[in-house]
Design an enzyme around this catalytic site. Structure first.
Site, PDB file in Angstrom:
ATOM      1  N   ASP A 171      -7.248  -0.060   1.200  1.00 43.30           N
ATOM      2  CA  ASP A 171      -6.811  -1.366   0.673  1.00 43.30           C
ATOM      3  C   ASP A 171      -7.323  -2.584   1.457  1.00 43.30           C
ATOM      4  OD1 ASP A 171      -5.423   0.425  -0.867  1.00 43.30           O
ATOM      5  OD2 ASP A 171      -3.436  -0.423  -0.503  1.00 43.30           O
TER       6      ASP A 171
ATOM      7  N   LYS B 296      -5.400   3.117  -6.852  1.00 41.01           N
ATOM      8  CA  LYS B 296      -4.053   3.681  -6.789  1.00 41.01           C
ATOM      9  C   LYS B 296      -3.046   2.634  -7.223  1.00 41.01           C
ATOM     10  CE  LYS B 296      -3.389   2.477  -1.920  1.00 41.01           C
ATOM     11  NZ  LYS B 296      -2.290   1.522  -2.114  1.00 41.01           N
TER      12      LYS B 296
ATOM     13  N   CYS C 244       0.636   1.311   3.380  1.00 42.54           N
ATOM     14  CA  CYS C 244      -0.324   2.176   2.691  1.00 42.54           C
ATOM     15  C   CYS C 244      -1.149   3.047   3.636  1.00 42.54           C
ATOM     16  CB  CYS C 244      -1.207   1.335   1.772  1.00 42.54           C
ATOM     17  SG  CYS C 244      -0.249   0.627   0.403  1.00 42.54           S
TER      18      CYS C 244
END
Ligand SMILES: [Zn+2]
Length: 172
Positions: free
Chosen positions: A3, A85, A124
């Site tokens: 991310d 995701k 994450c």
């Protein structure tokens, strides 16, 4: 790399403090890695994690929006596969393994050890590393190539504790 997206960097919708500081180190690591996966948080506009839906976070990383793009400083030529995701409205999508092809991609290449970097350490990155460990990979988190949100003081340290307790190696 987890991310490393505009919305998680300074100026973004859910900026992680100093988030863009990971970019150069991640590029350097990616140059040495045989297989590089970049995950993206890639949410529908009504994602359940958004405050507008009763969730904890401001609207961020809406699929195809500028904020959802990988940070422009990342060397995209080093990324072998992008895994999106958080596409299901009702799932957190913190982990790169949650309802994605990531495990299969790694198995197909006979990967047995995984290095995890990116944003954010206490969400994450942590969830992705824990899932990688559960799937049986040897997992190393390179803390210096992550940054934490730290909604609560000490969240980063707690995340490191959880990772180590699960058998994840955490390096600086
Ligand atoms: Zn998200």
């Amino acid at each position: 790399m987890v991310d490393v997206q505009n919305d998680f960097c300074p100026g973004g919708a859910l900026a992680v403090p100093d988030g863009d500081a990971v970019v150069s180190r991640i590029n350097a690591m990616a140059r040495e890695a045989p297989f590089v996966v970049a995950t993206r948080d890639w949410h529908p506009p009504d994602h359940g994690s958004f405050a507008s839906q009763g969730g904890p976070w401001p609207v961020h990383c809406v699929a195809d929006s500028p904020g959802a793009q990988l940070h422009p400083g990342l060397d995209r030529g080093l990324v072998d596969v992008v895994v999106d995701k958080g596409r299901a409205p009702d799932l957190d999508g913190y982990s790169g393994f949650e309802e994605t092809a990531l495990e299969q991609l790694l198995r197909e290449r006979d990967v047995d050890s995984v290095d995890v970097v990116g944003l954010a350490l206490d969400y994450c990155v942590k969830a992705t590393a824990l899932d990688a460990r559960r799937a049986g990979f040897d997992v190393t988190v390179h803390r210096g190539a992550t940054r934490a949100v730290e909604v609560g003081p000490g969240d980063a340290e707690r995340a490191v504790g959880e990772l180590r307790a699960a058998g994840v190696e955490v390096l600086e």
